[in-house]
Structures are given as structure tokens and as C-alpha cells.
Design an enzyme around this catalytic site. Structure first.
Site, PDB file in Angstrom:
ATOM      1  N   GLN A 125       5.416  -6.266  -0.936  1.00 46.53           N
ATOM      2  CA  GLN A 125       5.418  -7.477  -0.105  1.00 46.53           C
ATOM      3  C   GLN A 125       6.838  -7.943   0.125  1.00 46.53           C
ATOM      4  O   GLN A 125       7.645  -7.927  -0.790  1.00 46.53           O
ATOM      5  CB  GLN A 125       4.705  -8.614  -0.829  1.00 46.53           C
ATOM      6  CG  GLN A 125       3.256  -8.383  -1.126  1.00 46.53           C
ATOM      7  CD  GLN A 125       2.557  -9.693  -1.455  1.00 46.53           C
ATOM      8  OE1 GLN A 125       2.694 -10.675  -0.752  1.00 46.53           O
ATOM      9  NE2 GLN A 125       1.812  -9.694  -2.533  1.00 46.53           N
ATOM     10  N   GLU A 243      -5.236 -12.907   0.529  1.00 47.75           N
ATOM     11  CA  GLU A 243      -4.649 -12.836  -0.807  1.00 47.75           C
ATOM     12  C   GLU A 243      -5.210 -13.936  -1.701  1.00 47.75           C
ATOM     13  O   GLU A 243      -5.684 -13.691  -2.798  1.00 47.75           O
ATOM     14  CB  GLU A 243      -3.128 -12.973  -0.698  1.00 47.75           C
ATOM     15  CG  GLU A 243      -2.433 -12.957  -2.058  1.00 47.75           C
ATOM     16  CD  GLU A 243      -0.923 -12.873  -1.952  1.00 47.75           C
ATOM     17  OE1 GLU A 243      -0.377 -13.449  -0.988  1.00 47.75           O
ATOM     18  OE2 GLU A 243      -0.298 -12.252  -2.824  1.00 47.75           O
ATOM     19  N   ASN A 363       1.099 -22.829  -7.190  1.00 50.03           N
ATOM     20  CA  ASN A 363      -0.067 -23.712  -7.189  1.00 50.03           C
ATOM     21  C   ASN A 363       0.279 -25.105  -6.663  1.00 50.03           C
ATOM     22  O   ASN A 363      -0.583 -25.801  -6.123  1.00 50.03           O
ATOM     23  CB  ASN A 363      -0.679 -23.767  -8.587  1.00 50.03           C
ATOM     24  CG  ASN A 363      -1.425 -22.486  -8.918  1.00 50.03           C
ATOM     25  OD1 ASN A 363      -1.349 -21.505  -8.168  1.00 50.03           O
ATOM     26  ND2 ASN A 363      -2.150 -22.487 -10.016  1.00 50.03           N
TER      27      ASN A 363
END
Lengths: 380, 354
Positions: A125, A243, A363
Site C-alpha cells: 500500500q 479495508e 481509530n
């Protein structure tokens, strides 16, 4: 609502279980963050692919099995149950693959998907840059059109699997005058070649889990543009949806960890090792949370099969599974007592789990997304 | 395999939502706190016209003949408006009457429930309070191994105060001579166990609605309340609190919907599934109450503002139909000791982990 598996799904489960029981390596492979382990995992992927199990929900012509997402979940349940190796090409098969399926030209699908399914080509990635982490729209690496090529300059970092992968996908600024999420394009690049330097980065266990990649006038043919030029942000968001929302972390992974945790708790008690009263409830709660994640995934897949799409709610998922993974491993290490600091599956798993709340968008970023896009709180 | 609701199910939910949003305002809920019974027979009739008390009543007895999967969506709406009419004990009672071998009590009572002419309640002697015993026309009581039916006028009901003004709890006593025996032994135990799981499920579904409402109120308030020259909802400290409880709510929802299916189909792991639903949803609601209060700040702490209306529902739902201590213990017994079934969905552990 019908929560029973069909006879066809049960038959598929049986078939997958039988194949895995015969073929899963008896001994665990070396980690794919080391060169030998990387190759061992590619060998395993080759075997999976030859057996037709590499990418269950993909069309047969691209190396898949042509099954639906429910069958994929069933396969994943059997995969984790069998203790099979981690998927070295997960960036490719779970993230880029579905994106190519949605945005790719027929030529791109034919060129990239089969070799992805067989892991002949392993993908890294390329999102983050030194100044574009959580603030991904601050991407500065450029890919400037020059005839039938892009000339690529800049730096990507934290490229997962970047140390040994063959290809990288990521966002580059194709309009040098553009700002933020405008003027970005989704580009596929080989990791070997002139103007490309890969420098592996060791993660906290000393293994090269990712890399920084430098581009210095590297030339990439325009055919490697995925989706419309300048629309890379929305293409990338589709990848991020896969994802965070579904494919990267299928529920059986956590159900299997929860089953191991329950077994560890029972063993600890049977051995007469000390446990505190709260541990019993915490173990059961982890098991319950792993179930919640599974149930939620089946809800999502049912919605997708009915024509729905993955949206901002993918962010709910990412928070839930990443925090659950940390919680389960912490509890396991507590149960192990003095042995909790010894190298082993739980400590390795814990070290990996700690990356969960960071990768795929921290998060904290996910919480911003939930607050703004789901709950409607003001951005500014 | 399809973990979704049908268009008809969602349509019924939206019909009930529209009705309740219009009729059951916070002001109306509060007005019930001040009345003697806290219950409104006229409103109950309207609920019956929508088919809610009789949802589980078989069509041959005048009901809708639907199941718990249909029911949870409506219970969510009941929670969203903070309605405390005795729907939970009534549908628990319907489940019991429906399951009796003797068809006579069902034939006598279920048509009346469906018409809105009878309210039921259930209780276990020596184990907690009986809700709505003051308005129930028939009480179904598990006592000393027998499942009894006790008519209203044979009951002595002593009220027990609750911090939730909507809640009406009682300690009941009666003479066995006035009670009819509906079932005994294992059969009685099974019917009461099913009623407990159905009740837990209904409370859990209401808790989803309560949590959603509390989060919505907080998000709306945070979007318009300004401090430091900006809406407080722009601050990450506020955003993250609300996002975290939204996560808890959505994963609780998955447990509740699965438990609905398990209760409707008498799945082997019904008890564990109902416990997980109850634990997750009531925790989400209690957390949503605290977060909503914090986001509202001092105004949320006033009697005038409505946060506490739903906060108190969250508290009483958590204690109804098995409190969290009961459900956690039951889950542990299932998951850790294998005393009762606990089934992973889809995944099954390999030999050695099972």
C-alpha cells in the site's frame, strides 16, 4: 431473515474444510516480514490458487471461484479454523482487487487480477507520506503526465509489505496546482525499476513489515491509472471501505482468537494457576464481542447482496475489531502470568494487534468520520 | 442465509415509528409519571389497533401471527419514545399461552389481548418484582414448580417504588386456591424460560431505541450549542465520546437481531443469545445516557430537560427480565463451562478448542 446456511453453503463448507485439512502446512510458516517467510507464504498462496481457493468471491477468469460473499465468509471461517497461514497478499486480494473490480478497465482486470490471485505479484500500500498520515489529503508525491507516461516524484512511507512486494498502489498528485483531496489520482506502480528506491522499515519486533519508497523521476505508463484522473480520492475511499468495512479482517479471525482465549482460560484454571474473578467475565465478553463482529459482518454482506454499498459505517467496524483484538491479546497475556512475556503466539499476536488501532486510518480518524458523517456533527 | 429484514417488516416499523413519534411525546410520557396507574387504557387500545400487543398472537385467535423478528423492530421504536405501557409482560404472556398444551386458556385470553381488552403480566415468585400487576387482567406466575394463572381480583399487589417514573413494579401475593395450574414441572420451566428470554430480548430491543434517541439528542444539541465561538460538536472530545457509544450501539444491534431469530425459532443457544443481546444493548443504553448527559452539560442535568426521561428508561430496562449480573453469569456458564449451548455464528472451533 433466515439465519440458516443453505445445503449448498454447507456442502461448500465441507469441501473447503476437507481441502484445508489436507493442505494446510503442519508447521507454521516463518513470518512474511522476513525474506524466507515471504517466499514460503507465496508458495502457500500458489497452492491455494492451484486448489481454486485463493480468491473465493472473484470471477473464475481472474483466478477466483465465482462464489458470492457469503461463501467467502464460510471459506474464511474454515480458513481460520484450520490454522492456515496469514495472507501475504492481503493488500492486493482484499483491498486493491475489489477496487480494480469496481474501477478497472477490462485490460487492467486481465493484467492485474490473475497475478494478484496467484500472488505471483504481491502488493504494497502506498498511502502515507512523511507529511500525510492521518491527514491523508496532504499528499505531496506527484505523478505528472508526460506523453503516455506519468513521471513520479516524492516519498511514500509505512507501505505495508513494501519491503518485499512487487507492486505498490497509492495516491499521487497528478495536478500539481491542486489542493487537498482534489487533483489526486490512484496509480499502480512496480516497486522495481529506475527512479524507485525501497528502504525497508522494521516494526517493533525488528522485522521488516513495511517500507518507505522514494520516487525520483520514475516513469509509469498511463495505463496504470486506476479510475479517472483527478478522482483518486473517491477511488481510494472505495478501497478504504473494503479495508475497514469488510474484507481485510473477516470475523472468523477474531472468533478463532476468542475460541483460543476461552481454551486458554480453561487450561489456566485446570492447571490451578491463579485467575482473578473478573477474568472469567472478561473472557466471555471477548467471545461475545467476536460474535457481535461476525453477526454485524453477515448483516453487511446481506445488505451488499441486496444491492447496498459500504459507506461510512465501515469506520464503526474498524474501531470495533481493532480494539477487540487488543483486548483479547491483553487478557491472554494476563492469563499466562509470568509466561506472558515469553515469545509465542499470544505475544506475537499482541504486537500485531497493537498496530490495528493505527493502520487503515487511526481509530481517532474513524471516530471523526463516525461523528461527522453518521451522527451529523459539524466539521468546523 | 439472509441477515436482513423484509420490506414489509421495515414498513411496519416505520408505520409504528410515525405513530409513536406523533402520539408519544416526552411531555406525554412525563404526564404518566403523575397519574395513579401510570397507564393509559385509551393509548393501549391504539397500540392494539396497530397490532402490537397481539403481534405474536396466532391469526386464529385474532392476532397478526408474526414472530419475534417482526417484534424487535417495533420494540426498538417503543424504546425510542420511552413508552412504558406493559407491552413486554403482555407479549411474554402471549408466548406462554400460545405454548400451552391445553388450548382453552389461549382461546379465552389471546383474542382479548389482540383486541386490546386484556393486559398480561408474568412473574416468578421469590425472584424479583412483577411489572404492571395493577393493570394486568391475568397474571402468569411461576411458583414452586408450577405455572399458575391468577386473575386480577385474586391478587394483592404492593407497589415498589422505582427511580423511573414510568415503571410500575409490584410484590404480589395470592392464595393458591384462587390460581389455576397451567403447566407443571419441566413444561412449566420451559415456558417460563422462553418468556424470560423473550422479555430480555424485548428489553434489549427497547434499549437500542433508547440509546439511539439519547445519541441523537446529544448530536443535535452539540451541533447548535456554541462555546468558544463554535458549536461544541466541532470538538473532538465531544465527537469521540459520541462515536464510541455509536459503535457500542451498532454492535449491540447485531446481537439483538440475532437473538430475535433465536427466540423466534427456539434455537438451542437461545438463552445465551438473549443474554448477549440484553447485556450489549443495555450497556449501550446506559453509556449513551451518561454520554448524552455529559454532552448536554448542566442543562441535561435539569428536570426540565428530557435527557433523564430516557436515562431512567435505560436504568429500568437494564434491571428488567434479568439484570446484567444474571445475564453475565448465564453467559459465562454457557461460554466457559458449556453448561448450556453457546454457538459461534458460522465459525466452529477445531477439536482441542471446542
Amino acid at each position: 431473515m433466515d439465519l440458516a446456511f443453505t445445503p449448498e453453503q454447507e456442502a461448500f463448507r465441507k469441501e473447503a474444510r476437507a481441502w484445508l485439512e489436507t493442505n494446510v502446512p503442519a508447521e507454521p510458516l516463518e513470518t512474511f516480514d522476513l525474506p524466507d517467510g515471504f517466499e514460503q507464504h507465496r508458495e502457500w498462496e500458489k497452492k491455494l490458487h492451484a486448489g481454486g481457493w485463493a480468491m473465493v468471491p472473484w470471477p473464475v477468469e481472474y483466478g477466483g471461484r465465482g462464489a458470492d460473499l457469503l461463501s467467502w465468509l464460510v471459506f474464511e471461517e474454515e480458513y481460520y479454523r484450520s490454522g492456515a497461514p496469514g495472507r501475504v497478499n492481503q493488500n492486493g486480494i482484499f483491498l486493491l482487487g475489489p477496487t480494480i473490480m469496481e474501477y478497472g478497465t477490462p485490460e487492467q482486470k486481465a493484467r492485474f487480477l490473475p497475478k494478484m490471485a496467484s500472488s505471483e505479484e504481491v502488493w504494497a500500500q502506498g498511502w502515507s507520506e512523511p507529511n500525510a498520515g492521518s491527514d491523508m489529503a496532504n499528499i505531496q508525491a506527484t505523478a505528472i503526465r508526460d506523453g503516455d507516461h506519468f513521471v513520479v516524484n516524492g516519498q511514500k512511507t509505512w507501505a505495508s509489505r513494501g519491503a518485499y512486494a512487487h507492486w505498490l498502489f497509492g495516491l499521487f498528485r497528478t495536478d500539481p496546482e491542486s489542493k487537498r483531496h482534489h487533483g489526486l489520482s490512484f496509480v499502480l506502480l512496480p516497486l522495481q525499476g529506475e527512479g524507485i528506491t525501497v528502504r525497508p522499515i522494521q516494526k517493533i519486533n525488528g522485522k521488516a513489515a513495511f517500507a518507505e519508497v522514494f520516487f525520483d523521476d520514475a516513469r509509469v505508463p498511463v495505463e496504470n491509472l486506476l479510475g479517472p484522473e483527478g478522482q483518486g480520492w473517491s477511488v481510494a475511499m472505495a478501497t478504504a471501505g473494503f479495508e475497514r468495512g469488510l474484507m481485510l479482517r473477516s470475523p472468523a479471525r477474531f472468533q478463532h482468537t476468542a475460541a483460543r482465549l476461552v481454551a486458554l482460560y480453561r487450561e489456566t484454571v485446570e492447571r490451578g494457576d491463579p485467575v482473578s474473578p473478573s477474568m472469567r467475565e472478561r473472557v466471555a465478553r471477548c467471545w461475545m464481542d467476536a460474535e457481535a463482529y461476525c453477526l454485524n459482518t453477515y448483516q453487511t454482506v446481506s445488505r451488499l447482496l441486496a444491492g447496498g454499498k459500504i459507506g461510512a459505517e465501515a469506520s464503526l467496524n474498524k474501531i470495533f475489531w481493532s480494539e477487540l483484538d487488543v483486548r483479547m491479546h491483553e487478557l491472554a497475556l494476563e492469563l499466562l502470568g509470568p509466561r506472558g512475556e515469553m515469545p509465542g503466539a499470544w505475544l506475537d499476536g499482541y504486537v500485531f494487534a497493537l498496530s490495528g488501532p493505527i493502520y487503515a486510518g487511526t481509530n481517532q480518524i474513524q471516530k471523526n468520520i463516525i461523528a461527522e458523517r453518521i451522527l451529523g456533527l459539524p466539521r468546523k | 442465509m439472509d441477515f436482513g429484514f423484509s420490506e414489509d417488516q421495515l414498513l411496519l416499523q416505520s408505520t409504528v415509528r410515525d405513530f409513536l413519534q406523533a402520539e408519544c411525546t416526552a411531555e406525554w410520557v412525563r404526564s404518566g409519571w403523575e397519574t395513579e396507574t401510570g397507564r393509559d387504557p385509551v393509548f393501549w387500545k391504539k397500540l392494539a389497533e396497530l397490532g402490537i400487543p397481539g403481534l405474536l398472537v396466532p391469526e386464529r385467535h385474532g392476532g397478526l401471527g408474526m414472530d419475534d423478528v417482526d417484534l424487535v423492530l417495533l420494540m426498538e421504536e417503543v424504546g425510542r419514545v420511552g413508552l412504558a405501557e406493559p407491552l413486554v409482560p403482555t407479549v411474554q404472556g402471549v408466548g406462554i399461552l400460545r405454548g400451552l398444551e391445553d388450548a382453552a386458556p389461549a382461546a379465552e385470553w389471546l383474542p382479548r389481548v389482540a383486541e386490546g381488552d386484556a393486559i398480561l403480566t408474568v412473574g416468578v415468585m421469590g425472584n424479583g418484582f412483577v411489572p404492571d400487576a395493577h393493570v394486568a387482567d391475568l397474571l402468569l406466575i411461576h411458583d414452586d414448580g408450577a405455572l399458575l394463572s391468577v386473575p386480577r381480583d385474586a391478587i394483592r399487589a404492593d407497589p415498589v417504588a422505582s427511580g423511573d417514573g414510568s415503571q410500575r413494579l409490584f410484590e404480589v401475593s395470592f392464595s393458591r386456591a384462587d390460581a389455576g395450574v397451567l403447566a407443571q414441572g419441566e413444561r412449566a420451566r420451559a415456558l417460563v424460560a422462553e418468556a424470560l428470554d423473550r422479555g430480555a430480548l424485548c428489553c434489549a430491543a427497547q434499549a437500542l431505541g433508547v440509546a439511539d434517541q439519547l445519541i441523537r439528542m446529544a448530536a443535535e444539541y452539540a451541533s447548535q450549542r456554541e462555546q468558544f465561538g463554535v458549536a461544541i460538536g466541532t470538538f473532538q472530545a465531544v465527537k469521540h465520546m459520541l462515536a464510541e457509544v455509536k459503535v457500542a450501539l451498532e454492535y449491540a444491534r447485531s446481537h439483538v437481531y440475532r437473538a430475535a431469530y433465536s427466540v423466534a425459532h427456539a434455537a438451542p443457544a437461545r438463552a445465551a443469545d438473549a443474554s448477549m443481546a440484553k447485556l450489549a444493548a443495555c450497556e449501550a443504553a446506559s453509556t449513551a445516557a451518561k454520554v448524552s448527559l455529559q454532552v448536554h452539560g448542566a442543562i441535561g442535568y435539569t428536570y426540565e430537560q428530557d435527557v433523564h426521561v430516557w436515562m431512567k428508561r435505560a436504568w429500568s430496562l437494564e434491571r428488567a427480565c434479568g439484570d446484567s449480573v444474571f445475564h453475565r453469569a448465564r453467559l459465562c456458564d454457557a461460554v466457559i463451562d458449556g453448561k448450556s449451548p453457546a454457538e459461534s455464528f458460522g465459525y466452529s472451533p477445531p477439536a482441542g478448542l471446542g
